[in-house]
Structures are given as structure tokens and as C-alpha cells.
Design an enzyme around this catalytic site. Structure first.
Site, short mmCIF file in Angstrom:
data_model
loop_
_atom_site.label_atom_id
_atom_site.label_comp_id
_atom_site.label_asym_id
_atom_site.label_seq_id
_atom_site.Cartn_x
_atom_site.Cartn_y
_atom_site.Cartn_z
N ASP A 1 0.83 -1.21 0.00
CA ASP A 1 0.00 0.00 0.00
C ASP A 1 0.86 1.26 0.00
O ASP A 1 0.53 2.25 -0.65
CB ASP A 1 -0.93 0.01 1.22
CG ASP A 1 -2.00 -1.06 1.11
OD1 ASP A 1 -2.18 -1.60 0.00
OD2 ASP A 1 -2.62 -1.38 2.15
N GLU B 1 -7.76 -29.83 -17.02
CA GLU B 1 -7.76 -28.68 -16.11
C GLU B 1 -9.09 -28.62 -15.36
O GLU B 1 -10.08 -29.19 -15.82
CB GLU B 1 -7.54 -27.39 -16.89
CG GLU B 1 -8.64 -27.14 -17.92
CD GLU B 1 -8.30 -26.02 -18.91
OE1 GLU B 1 -8.34 -24.87 -18.50
OE2 GLU B 1 -8.00 -26.34 -20.08
N LYS C 1 -12.65 -27.18 -14.26
CA LYS C 1 -13.62 -26.32 -14.95
C LYS C 1 -14.16 -25.32 -13.95
O LYS C 1 -14.95 -25.65 -13.07
CB LYS C 1 -14.76 -27.14 -15.55
CG LYS C 1 -15.72 -26.27 -16.34
CD LYS C 1 -16.66 -27.09 -17.19
CE LYS C 1 -17.37 -26.20 -18.19
NZ LYS C 1 -18.14 -25.12 -17.54
N ASP D 1 -16.24 -22.49 -12.15
CA ASP D 1 -17.65 -22.12 -12.16
C ASP D 1 -17.71 -20.59 -12.12
O ASP D 1 -18.03 -19.99 -11.11
CB ASP D 1 -18.35 -22.72 -10.94
CG ASP D 1 -19.86 -22.76 -11.14
OD1 ASP D 1 -20.32 -22.42 -12.24
OD2 ASP D 1 -20.55 -23.14 -10.18
N GLU E 1 -11.71 -17.31 -17.41
CA GLU E 1 -12.90 -17.20 -16.57
C GLU E 1 -12.68 -16.16 -15.48
O GLU E 1 -11.60 -16.07 -14.91
CB GLU E 1 -13.21 -18.54 -15.88
CG GLU E 1 -13.60 -19.65 -16.81
CD GLU E 1 -15.11 -19.84 -16.92
OE1 GLU E 1 -15.58 -20.06 -18.06
OE2 GLU E 1 -15.80 -19.76 -15.90
N TYR F 1 -7.58 -19.73 -19.79
CA TYR F 1 -7.62 -21.13 -20.19
C TYR F 1 -7.31 -21.35 -21.66
O TYR F 1 -7.38 -22.47 -22.15
CB TYR F 1 -8.93 -21.82 -19.78
CG TYR F 1 -10.20 -21.29 -20.39
CD1 TYR F 1 -10.43 -21.33 -21.75
CD2 TYR F 1 -11.20 -20.78 -19.57
CE1 TYR F 1 -11.62 -20.86 -22.29
CE2 TYR F 1 -12.39 -20.31 -20.09
CZ TYR F 1 -12.59 -20.36 -21.46
OH TYR F 1 -13.76 -19.90 -21.98
N LYS G 1 -8.84 -31.52 -23.05
CA LYS G 1 -8.62 -31.08 -24.43
C LYS G 1 -7.52 -31.90 -25.05
O LYS G 1 -6.49 -32.14 -24.41
CB LYS G 1 -8.20 -29.60 -24.46
CG LYS G 1 -9.32 -28.65 -24.12
CD LYS G 1 -8.87 -27.21 -24.18
CE LYS G 1 -10.01 -26.32 -23.71
NZ LYS G 1 -9.58 -24.96 -23.45
N LYS H 1 -18.47 -33.29 -16.06
CA LYS H 1 -19.09 -32.60 -14.93
C LYS H 1 -19.14 -33.48 -13.69
O LYS H 1 -19.32 -34.70 -13.79
CB LYS H 1 -20.52 -32.18 -15.30
CG LYS H 1 -20.63 -31.24 -16.49
CD LYS H 1 -19.92 -29.94 -16.27
CE LYS H 1 -20.78 -28.74 -16.05
NZ LYS H 1 -21.96 -28.46 -16.73
N CYS I 1 -57.12 -19.81 -9.13
CA CYS I 1 -55.77 -19.25 -9.05
C CYS I 1 -55.53 -18.65 -7.67
O CYS I 1 -56.32 -17.83 -7.20
CB CYS I 1 -55.62 -18.18 -10.13
SG CYS I 1 -54.09 -17.24 -10.00
N CYS J 1 -55.32 -14.64 -8.16
CA CYS J 1 -56.43 -13.77 -8.56
C CYS J 1 -57.80 -14.42 -8.43
O CYS J 1 -58.82 -13.77 -8.63
CB CYS J 1 -56.23 -13.25 -9.98
SG CYS J 1 -56.57 -14.48 -11.25
N CYS K 1 -53.73 -20.46 -14.94
CA CYS K 1 -54.75 -19.52 -14.52
C CYS K 1 -55.39 -18.94 -15.77
O CYS K 1 -54.69 -18.59 -16.72
CB CYS K 1 -54.10 -18.41 -13.69
SG CYS K 1 -55.12 -16.94 -13.55
N CYS L 1 -55.04 -11.17 -13.87
CA CYS L 1 -54.24 -11.78 -12.80
C CYS L 1 -52.98 -10.98 -12.52
O CYS L 1 -52.17 -10.74 -13.41
CB CYS L 1 -53.88 -13.20 -13.21
SG CYS L 1 -52.89 -14.05 -11.97
O1 JCF Z 1 -12.84 -23.38 -16.76
C1 JCF Z 1 -13.67 -23.31 -17.59
N1 JCF Z 1 -14.89 -23.01 -17.22
C2 JCF Z 1 -13.36 -23.56 -19.03
C3 JCF Z 1 -14.29 -23.26 -20.01
C4 JCF Z 1 -12.12 -24.05 -19.40
C5 JCF Z 1 -11.83 -24.25 -20.72
O2 JCF Z 1 -10.64 -24.73 -21.08
C6 JCF Z 1 -12.74 -23.96 -21.75
C7 JCF Z 1 -14.00 -23.46 -21.36
C8 JCF Z 1 -14.91 -23.16 -22.38
C9 JCF Z 1 -14.56 -23.35 -23.70
N2 JCF Z 1 -12.42 -24.15 -23.07
C10 JCF Z 1 -13.31 -23.84 -24.02
C11 JCF Z 1 -12.97 -24.07 -25.43
#
Ligand code: JCF
Length: 675
Positions: free
Chosen positions: A35, A112, A114, A116, A172, A224, A289, A313, A407, A410, A425, A431
């Protein structure tokens, strides 16, 4: 050391500490010392504004709030990934890859986590960040450059020098769980609303029009991939490109690995699954990939998603809890959805109190009773749902659910057609749950075409209880409109004029405007042509409705249901009483109004009304607007810089009024300002 040199060394030092913190995850300096350096740089730049550059660490937050985000067309589409949920789907992916490449041996993949978060693209020109955009629909996103600049993990200037002159990096934006907890603790202290989960907090932060607000949200960026730039000179594998991105100064997931074959993929998935809870951020799966970029190119794409990559997923999280009650939610289109009220349970990163039961048939199929112990599932951002009951734990007093026949919002009848699982409804126009939707449709261009009555205004009018049904629109006055936030007198006047104009319509438009389910514009035209009058349509039975071209049993039933609901007929009566008239079949009602027989002349610039708006309002109240002043002129309405017409009015002794007086007179014709 000269000022310029000191500036450079301070900037380089701060960039190095940012890099250590965000990329290497290994800070070497205390926050207080950081800082101090930062403040020294700020002070020096304040003394020497001519030496401030756009890529200085002090210039991350700046610029005025935007009115809206500009659109950005992505040079390379921002793809989505196909999902795999089970091992055999991953095996199928690996098989397709090997078949596509015609290899018998195993293939190398880059794996890698994914994240969110939210996908964004960062464009660099000669190593300087020039644009940052959201994914949007994949081909067009929003320009959020000013917001992305506030993320200290986003390099404003690339490190090293071996980058291509034009480079787009994809990645992301997300919020670490620890940052999210701190942010919410701060919100609590301030008595403000807490965020639901890190993803929502990140999404909200990125979409702020004021970058100073974004700067206060602890957002981070992880790269990514490289989307574009000259291919030549870039590494030949995905994993090497990720390493390259890291050297250029981007944070890249440290959990990335190069793995071989299906066994390698599944082992990585298992490993990440077990480490998921201890990662600093939320992930909803892993991404595989094909590592060799030339091979990626040979495989190509299948519609919107690449064949060379897949998202594996994690299963949606489930939890067990008690179903306390079932209530009914009425949606904007009148659909009745049974909602389970639950004993609060933590699942998928949030505390869940309600879950959807979809519809009556689903409740029967799953044999759900009120009082049951149920399994609730929540995945990503989707609405939580009741998956199944735990039969062994059904209490003695568990009750069956019965769909209401009226309903809950209403009181109109609830109807369910044979070909639909959804109960609805039938109080469409009446409504409250459907009010906003009904009004927007009523005012839309192909219906009654009330210009200026859009989303935001309908929201305000309904929320402040000024308008409940379309009939109320015709009782609006300037006072009621002026009481709304951000409503200028001028737009209020224009809106009232547009509402007045909409009173003269056609039967077809009127029928369409009613928003009867399954009755579109073309059907409305056929109905108007066939029946010729609204009363004949209202009285028609299903058989006579079926005589109309294009009207089948479903449409006929929808019309009957709509016309037999007393609440809907009430609204139609209100509209007729308000003076709505149409040409087909029915006599036009004389306009009447306090201005009947009066001639107005407008001159000069009125403070808030446009000339067109004033004219339309006068005519709607039965008056005439003329271009020149004579003895027959009843009033001259004079605004700023009125010229010869005002002089002539004074000569002839014609009464001169201003805009305020005109509106005062109009207010009388248009009735009370609030219903
Ligand atoms: O981390 C992710 N959500 C993620 C999304 C990682 C990736 O390597 C991605 C992606 C979405 C599209 N690669 C592509 C082509």
C-alpha cells in the site's frame, strides 16, 4: 533518480508484487508495504500528470459509469463445451478422438479444472490490454473493458516480449470462496443483501456499469486458452500454450495436468473430485482437451462445440430434507407450478428453502406427499428440484397434494388442457401474476402499439399499483406519471398522447392485444374477419370458432376459456368504457371530450411537450389544431420564442395559454390521475 525513473521502478515493482500474488500465489511483501508503494506512485503521478500512462497500476479504476455496455463481436466464436456426466461418455469421447485421428495408440490430453465462473475474452495489441468482453451468446458479447481492468490478476501489459502483436486470451472471471465469505461478512455489517454464491457475486460484479463498484468486488481472472493471434511462433500444444500464458503474466490453473489416454482422464477426474472441497474456488467439473493443436484442427467442430474437448461434470449435489408444504407459484404466463417448501438444507453451495416439483403429473409420478422426507438436487445455477422421496421415512400424517381449482393469486379458474401437463390460470388480463406480461403484450407494436410503454415503465406502474389492468392505462393522468421516478414531463406527455392514439385501433389488433393463449396475430386477423364484431366473438361456441380458418380444437378451447372467465370480460368492458374504438363491424363512438368544437393553435417551443404530443393530446380530447390564428381560434398555446402567431392572437383578443394551463385542461378530460 529522476522522476521518470522512479515512476518506472515503482510501476515495475507493483506489477511484480501483483504477479507474485495473483499468478505465482507466493506474495513476498506485506500488504502495508504494498500500500505504501502504491500511494507513493499515486502521489508522484498526481504531481506529474503528464507522465501517467494507461497501463500504470494506478489506472485500473477510472472513467465515468456507463449508460450501457457496447456490443463486441468476437473475432473467434466463444465456444461452449459438450458435457459428459458418466465414465462411458468420456470413453466415447476418447474413442471418437482416436477414430477421428485414425490412431490406435493412446492420445495425450491437457486436463484442467472447470471453473464455475464467467467466460471472458481479453484482447491485447502490442502487449497492451485494449478490450475485454463477456461471452454473451458466443458470437457477440458485452464490452466490459473498464470492469476487467479493475482485476489485479488481469495484466494491463504483458510480461516478456515474445507475444504476437495481436493476441486474444480467453479465461474465466470468478471469486474465491474466502473472498466471497469476506465480501458477505462486509455486506452483513453494512446491513446489505448477501450474495447467494461466488458465481452470482462474480457475475453481478462484472456487469456493473460503474467500474468503481466492480473494483470493490474481489474478482479474479484465470486464463484457459489463446483464441487468436498469429499461429506461427506459438507453442504447438495446448499445455505449452497455457505455460506460455503464465509466462506472459496470466494466472492459469495450477491444477492443470498433461495426461495420457482414457485411464489418465478418469484418474485426473477422480483426483480433482477428491480435492474439490479444498480448492480455493468452486469448480463444477474438469475440462479435457486434445493436447496437440494441429490434431485439434483436424478434428474440428460439431455445430457449436469442439470435437477435441469435453467438460466432464461432477454429479449434481444432493441432500435430504423435510418437505414442509407445497405451495403454488403463478408464472408470468399463468402457469401454476407446485413448489416444495423445505426445511432449510445446504446443497450445491447454497441454502435451499424451496425446490420445484414441476407439475401435478411429476408429483404423482414421484409419489410425493406433504410431510415426506425428500432428496433435493441442485446443480450449478439451475433451480433446485425434488428428485425423489425416501419411502421408509414417510410419517403417518403425510398428506396428498391437490391442485387448486382457482388461481391462488387472482381467484380465476384454473384450467388444464388435455395435451399439457401444466395447469394455468385463465385470468390472463386480470391476474396480478401475469399483469406485467399482459400489459407489455397489450402495448406492443403489433397489438395496440403504445410507444414508450416498455419494460421499465410497466414495472414501475405495476409496482406502484398505479396500473393493474390495461383499462387503467386509459385513466392515467400526468400527475400519476410525474410521480414516477425518472419520468420527465416531456415523456409523460408523449406517453399520454400515445395512449390516446391507441384508442383508435382495429378489431384484429384488439383481439391480438388481449393475449389469449394460442391466438397470435394471424389468428386474431382471421377471427376479426370472420366474426366482424367483438360481441359475436365473445358469444361464439367452440363449433362456430372451429369454422374460422386455422382455428383447431386447441385454439378454440383457449378462446372459450378466455371468454368465459368473468374477470377477463370485466377488463374488456373497462376498455370499451375508456373509449376504445375500432373500424370493423362496430360503429365508431364520437370522440367527445372537453375540447370538442375548440380550435387550438400551437406556437413557440413548449417546455416539455413536443408539438406532435401536444397535437395528439388535443385531438384525443376532441379538439382541433390549426396552423394559423383567426377569430375562430379558441386558444393559442404559446411557448418560448413564440412569434407572429402570438402577436396576432393578442391583436384579435384570442385567449393565450401556456403548456401548464393546457395540461390542466387536459387533466380534466383524462380523469383522475390515479385510479
Ligand atoms: O474453466 C472453464 N470453465 C473452461 C471453459 C475451461 C476451458 O478450457 C474452456 C471453457 C470453455 C470453452 N475451453 C473452451 C474451449
Amino acid at each position: 533518480m529522476g522522476v521518470s525513473e522512479r515512476l518506472h521502478s515503482l510501476r515495475a515493482e507493483i506489477e511484480r508484487y501483483d504477479h507474485e500474488y495473483y499468478v505465482l500465489d507466493a506474495p513476498s511483501i506485506a500488504d502495508a508495504d504494498y500500500d505504501r508503494l502504491f500511494r507513493e506512485l499515486q502521489a508522484l503521478e498526481a504531481e506529474h500528470p503528464e507522465l501517467v500512462s494507461r497501463d500504470s497500476p494506478t489506472q485500473r479504476v477510472g472513467g465515468a459509469p456507463l449508460a450501457e455496455f457496447a456490443a463486441v463481436t468476437h473475432a473467434t466464436a466463444m465456444l461452449s463445451l459438450n458435457n459428459a456426466f458418466a465414465d462411458d461418455e468420456v470413453a466415447a469421447f476418447d474413442r471418437r478422438v482416436r477414430e477421428g485421428l485414425a490412431t490406435d495408440g493412446e492420445v495425450d490430453y491437457s486436463a484442467e479444472p472447470k471453473f464455475d465462473g464467467l467466460a471472458v475474452g481479453l484482447s491485447y495489441a502490442k502487449g497492451i490490454l485494449v478490450c475485454g468482453a463477456t461471452r454473451g451468446d458466443g458470437s457477440t458479447g458485452e464490452n466490459v473493458t473498464a470492469n476487467l481492468r479493475t482485476l489485479r490478476s488481469v495484466p494491463l501489459r504483458l510480461r516478456a516480449s515474445d507475444w504476437p502483436a495481436a493476441l486474444e486470451v480467453r479465461g474465466e472471471v470468478l471469486m474465491w470462496r474466502s473472498d466471497f465469505e469476506r465480501l458477505n461478512a462486509r455486506q452483513r455489517e453494512k446491513g446489505e443483501k448477501e450474495f447467494v454464491n461466488p458465481r452470482n457475486a462474480a457475475a453481478g460484479g462484472l456487469r456493473q456499469l460503474d467500474p468503481r463498484i466492480t473494483a470493490q468486488r474481489p474478482l479474479r481472472f484465470f486464463a484457459y486458452g489463446i483464441a487468436s493471434g498469429e499461429r506461427a511462433g506459438l507453442p504447438a500444444t495446448h499445455s505449452a500454450q497455457l505455460d506460455q500464458l503464465e509466462r506472459w503474466g496470466f494466472p492459469v490453473a495450477r491444477e492443470r495436468r498433461r495426461v495420457t489416454g482414457l485411464a489418465g482422464l478418469l484418474a485426473y477426474y477422480a483426483d480433482m473430485g477428491s480435492r474439490r472441497a479444498s480448492l480455493p474456488y468452486d469448480i463444477d467439473g474438469v475440462v479435457y482437451k486434445l493436447d496437440d493443436l494441429a490434431a485439434q484442427e483436424r478434428l474440428g467442430f460439431l455445430s457449436r462445440a469442439p470435437r477435441f474437448a469435453v467438460a466432464h461434470k461432477f454429479p449434481a449435489e444432493e441432500a435430504v430434507t423435510e418437505l414442509l408444504d407445497i405451495s403454488i407459484q403463478v408464472g408470468r404466463t399463468g402457469a401454476l407450478t407446485p413448489v416444495a417448501r423445505l426445511a432449510p438444507v445446504f446443497v450445491g453451495g447454497v441454502t435451499v428453502n424451496n425446490a420445484t416439483l414441476h407439475n401435478e403429473d411429476e408429483i404423482r409420478r414421484k409419489n410425493v406427499r406433504i410431510g415426506d422426507v425428500v432428496v433435493v438436487r441442485r446443480a450449478g445455477d439451475v433451480i433446485p428440484e425434488v428428485v425423489r422421496v425416501v419411502p421408509d421415512r414417510r410419517p403417518a400424517g403425510a398428506r396428498e397434494f391437490v391442485m387448486p381449482t382457482s388461481c391462488p393469486v387472482c381467484g380465476s379458474r384454473v384450467v388444464r388442457s388435455a395435451d399439457e401437463a401444466v395447469a394455468r390460470c385463465s385470468g390472463g388480463l386480470y391476474c396480478p401474476a401475469q399483469r406485467k406480461q399482459a400489459l407489455l403484450h397489450f402495448a406492443s407494436r403489433r397489438a395496440l402499439d403504445i410507444e414508450g410503454l416498455g419494460d421499465k415503465l410497466v414495472e414501475q406502474l405495476v409496482d406502484s399499483a398505479i396500473v393493474r389492468t390495461p383499462g387503467d392505462l386509459y385513466r392515467l393522468g400526468l400527475l400519476a406519471l410525474a410521480s414516477l421516478e425518472r419520468m420527465a414531463d416531456k415523456s409523460a406527455g408523449n406517453l399520454l398522447a400515445a395512449i390516446e392514439r391507441s384508442k383508435r385501433t382495429t378489431l384484429a389488433r384488439f383481439i391480438f392485444a388481449l393475449g389469449i393463449r394460442n391466438v397470435g396475430e394471424a389468428t386474431a386477423r382471421e377471427l376479426a374477419r370472420h366474426f366482424g364484431s367483438l360481441d359475436r366473438l365473445l358469444a361464439a361456441d367452440e363449433d362456430s370458432l372451429r369454422q374460422v380458418p386455422d382455428v383447431g380444437p386447441t385454439v378454440a378451447q383457449s378462446i372459450r376459456q378466455f371468454c368465459s372467465e368473468p374477470h377477463n370480460l370485466e377488463v374488456i368492458e373497462q376498455l370499451r368504457a375508456a373509449g376504445l374504438v375500432w373500424s370493423e363491424g362496430e360503429p365508431a363512438v364520437p370522440a367527445g371530450g372537453v375540447f370538442a368544437g375548440q380550435v387550438f393553435v400551437l406556437t413557440g417551443t413548449l417546455p416539455s411537450l413536443t408539438r406532435e404530443a401536444a397535437k395528439a393530446m388535443i385531438e384525443a380530447a376532441g379538439g382541433k389544431v390549426s396552423g394559423s390564428v383567426s377569430k375562430k381560434t379558441s386558444f393559442v398555446v404559446a411557448g418560448a420564442e413564440a412569434g407572429s402567431k402570438l402577436e396576432r392572437a393578442l391583436q384579435l383578443g384570442v385567449q393565450v395559454i401556456d403548456e401548464g394551463q393546457l395540461l390542466g385542461l387536459l387533466e380534466q378530460t383524462m380523469g383522475p390521475s390515479t385510479p
